[in-house]
Scaffold this motif. Structure first.
Motif: not given
Length: 89
Positions: A6-7, A41-42, A52-54, A86-88
């Motif tokens: 997710w973002k 990921e920052n 950020s992406i988790i 938002e889900e990737i």
């Protein structure tokens, strides 16, 4: 094993405060809880402070979603003002 990403944006009009930290990866996997890997990921990897992406890896998709809820409320993002998620795919 299932991985979902997710973002996580900052609250509208603000940057995501977590994004200023160094990217990280934790592996809390064990026999009792099964697979439990959390990666964030920052800006040092994404090039932006907007989000950020988790990335969460658990045994099922449902466990990934539950882990995300926990990380937003009292985990990695507990001190961040959260906006859009938002889900990737």
């Amino acid at each position: 094993m299932k991985t979902r990403s997710w973002k996580v944006y900052g609250v509208e009009g603000h940057r995501q405060s977590e994004s200023f930290c160094k990217s990280l990866k934790y592996d809390f996997s064990n026999e009792k809880e099964g697979i439990r890997i959390i990666e964030v990921e920052n800006a040092d990897k994404t090039g932006t402070n907007e989000y950020s992406i988790i990335r969460i890896t658990r045994d099922t998709a449902k466990e990934c979603a539950k882990e995300l809820d926990g990380q937003l409320s009292d985990g990695i993002f507990e001190n961040s003002r959260i906006g859009k998620i938002e889900e990737i795919l």
